[in-house]
Design a protein around this motif. Structure first.
Motif, PDB file in Angstrom:
ATOM      1  N   GLY A 199       0.817  -1.202   0.000  1.00 48.16           N
ATOM      2  CA  GLY A 199       0.000   0.000   0.000  1.00 48.16           C
ATOM      3  C   GLY A 199       0.854   1.256   0.000  1.00 48.16           C
ATOM      4  N   ARG A 200       2.079   1.126   0.475  1.00 43.14           N
ATOM      5  CA  ARG A 200       3.022   2.248   0.451  1.00 43.14           C
ATOM      6  C   ARG A 200       3.523   2.457  -0.965  1.00 43.14           C
ATOM      7  NH1 ARG A 200       8.022   1.182   3.840  1.00 43.14           N
ATOM      8  NH2 ARG A 200       8.521   3.324   3.347  1.00 43.14           N
ATOM      9  N   GLU A 201       4.021   3.637  -1.215  1.00 47.20           N
ATOM     10  CA  GLU A 201       4.604   3.933  -2.517  1.00 47.20           C
ATOM     11  C   GLU A 201       5.815   3.026  -2.749  1.00 47.20           C
ATOM     12  OE1 GLU A 201       5.814   7.509  -5.379  1.00 47.20           O
ATOM     13  OE2 GLU A 201       4.310   7.713  -3.816  1.00 47.20           O
ATOM     14  N   TYR A 202       5.886   2.460  -3.951  1.00 46.47           N
ATOM     15  CA  TYR A 202       6.958   1.525  -4.291  1.00 46.47           C
ATOM     16  C   TYR A 202       8.336   2.148  -4.057  1.00 46.47           C
ATOM     17  CZ  TYR A 202      10.101  -1.345  -7.079  1.00 46.47           C
ATOM     18  OH  TYR A 202      11.151  -2.124  -7.489  1.00 46.47           O
ATOM     19  N   GLY A 203       8.517   3.399  -4.423  1.00 50.37           N
ATOM     20  CA  GLY A 203       9.807   4.065  -4.254  1.00 50.37           C
ATOM     21  C   GLY A 203      10.255   4.118  -2.806  1.00 50.37           C
ATOM     22  N   HIS A 244       1.965  -7.725   6.417  1.00 49.72           N
ATOM     23  CA  HIS A 244       2.229  -6.767   5.338  1.00 49.72           C
ATOM     24  C   HIS A 244       3.590  -6.090   5.499  1.00 49.72           C
ATOM     25  CE1 HIS A 244      -1.954  -7.284   4.236  1.00 49.72           C
ATOM     26  NE2 HIS A 244      -2.286  -7.011   5.491  1.00 49.72           N
ATOM     27  N   ARG A 245       4.604  -6.953   5.563  1.00 53.64           N
ATOM     28  CA  ARG A 245       5.955  -6.423   5.715  1.00 53.64           C
ATOM     29  C   ARG A 245       6.962  -7.430   5.179  1.00 53.64           C
ATOM     30  NH1 ARG A 245       6.229  -6.784  12.286  1.00 53.64           N
ATOM     31  NH2 ARG A 245       6.474  -9.029  12.419  1.00 53.64           N
ATOM     32  N   ILE A 246       8.172  -6.931   4.989  1.00 56.54           N
ATOM     33  CA  ILE A 246       9.301  -7.777   4.621  1.00 56.54           C
ATOM     34  C   ILE A 246      10.241  -7.775   5.814  1.00 56.54           C
ATOM     35  CG2 ILE A 246      11.287  -8.053   3.086  1.00 56.54           C
ATOM     36  CD1 ILE A 246       9.615  -6.625   0.911  1.00 56.54           C
ATOM     37  N   ASN A 247      10.583  -8.966   6.296  1.00 57.58           N
ATOM     38  CA  ASN A 247      11.490  -9.120   7.432  1.00 57.58           C
ATOM     39  C   ASN A 247      12.853  -9.556   6.919  1.00 57.58           C
ATOM     40  OD1 ASN A 247       9.413  -8.667   9.404  1.00 57.58           O
ATOM     41  ND2 ASN A 247       8.729 -10.753   9.049  1.00 57.58           N
ATOM     42  N   LEU A 248      13.888  -8.985   7.467  1.00 54.71           N
ATOM     43  CA  LEU A 248      15.253  -9.393   7.156  1.00 54.71           C
ATOM     44  C   LEU A 248      15.912  -9.854   8.438  1.00 54.71           C
ATOM     45  CD1 LEU A 248      14.617  -6.760   5.190  1.00 54.71           C
ATOM     46  CD2 LEU A 248      16.891  -7.331   4.411  1.00 54.71           C
ATOM     47  N   LEU A 249      16.299 -11.112   8.462  1.00 57.44           N
ATOM     48  CA  LEU A 249      17.031 -11.669   9.591  1.00 57.44           C
ATOM     49  C   LEU A 249      18.497 -11.677   9.188  1.00 57.44           C
ATOM     50  CD1 LEU A 249      16.987 -12.962  12.379  1.00 57.44           C
ATOM     51  CD2 LEU A 249      16.697 -15.176  11.261  1.00 57.44           C
ATOM     52  N   THR A 251      15.360  -6.790  10.896  1.00 51.87           N
ATOM     53  CA  THR A 251      15.000  -5.500  10.319  1.00 51.87           C
ATOM     54  C   THR A 251      13.674  -5.689   9.593  1.00 51.87           C
ATOM     55  OG1 THR A 251      17.318  -4.899  10.069  1.00 51.87           O
ATOM     56  CG2 THR A 251      15.749  -3.679   8.741  1.00 51.87           C
ATOM     57  N   VAL A 252      12.807  -4.705   9.691  1.00 50.46           N
ATOM     58  CA  VAL A 252      11.477  -4.801   9.105  1.00 50.46           C
ATOM     59  C   VAL A 252      11.266  -3.665   8.108  1.00 50.46           C
ATOM     60  CG1 VAL A 252       9.000  -4.714   9.608  1.00 50.46           C
ATOM     61  CG2 VAL A 252      10.552  -5.887  11.172  1.00 50.46           C
ATOM     62  N   VAL A 253      10.720  -4.003   6.948  1.00 44.87           N
ATOM     63  CA  VAL A 253      10.335  -3.011   5.941  1.00 44.87           C
ATOM     64  C   VAL A 253       8.816  -3.119   5.789  1.00 44.87           C
ATOM     65  CG1 VAL A 253      10.538  -2.281   3.550  1.00 44.87           C
ATOM     66  CG2 VAL A 253      12.548  -3.185   4.735  1.00 44.87           C
ATOM     67  N   PRO A 254       8.071  -2.093   6.257  1.00 43.66           N
ATOM     68  CA  PRO A 254       6.607  -2.136   6.150  1.00 43.66           C
ATOM     69  C   PRO A 254       6.155  -1.935   4.706  1.00 43.66           C
ATOM     70  CG  PRO A 254       7.306  -0.085   7.185  1.00 43.66           C
ATOM     71  CD  PRO A 254       8.539  -0.909   6.979  1.00 43.66           C
ATOM     72  N   LEU A 255       5.081  -2.635   4.349  1.00 40.36           N
ATOM     73  CA  LEU A 255       4.533  -2.533   3.001  1.00 40.36           C
ATOM     74  C   LEU A 255       3.266  -1.676   2.941  1.00 40.36           C
ATOM     75  CD1 LEU A 255       5.022  -6.267   1.992  1.00 40.36           C
ATOM     76  CD2 LEU A 255       6.406  -4.300   1.259  1.00 40.36           C
TER      77      LEU A 255
END
Length: 97
Positions: free
Chosen positions: A6-10, A80-85, A92-96
């Motif tokens: 839902g966030r802007e791709y950029g 709705h996120r990407i997790n980096l272990l 680290t979490v990147v919200p979508l």
């Protein structure tokens, strides 16, 4: 295909690129040697990380867990996120959205 967002791709790409930069051996994803990576300029390293972020964003839509060097990148569809272990302790979490 990519992941739903839902966030802007950029914005997502910027955050994911930064997160990938935390993986010390992320260059292994592209089968680079450590000395090849060290020879790249900071700008070139940033470009490699951005290309990797794009690949991961689309790849996670088909394969929800992808190893990147000593890190693991995971698409969490429910949250709705990407997790980096990274290693054993750093998440680290990147919200979508």
């Amino acid at each position: 295909m990519g992941v739903k967002h839902g966030r802007e791709y950029g914005e997502i790409l910027k955050d994911l690129t930064e997160a990938i930069g935390l993986i010390p051996d992320s260059y292994l994803f592209f089968e680079m040697e450590g000395n090849e990576w060290q020879q790249l300029s900071p700008v070139e390293k940033q470009e490699v990380h951005e290309a990797l972020a794009e690949d991961l964003f689309y790849g996670l839509g088909a394969e929800p867990v992808i190893e990147v060097g000593c890190g693991v990148v995971m698409y969490d569809k429910q949250q709705h996120r990407i997790n980096l272990l990274i290693g054993e302790d750093e998440l680290t979490v990147v919200p979508l959205i």
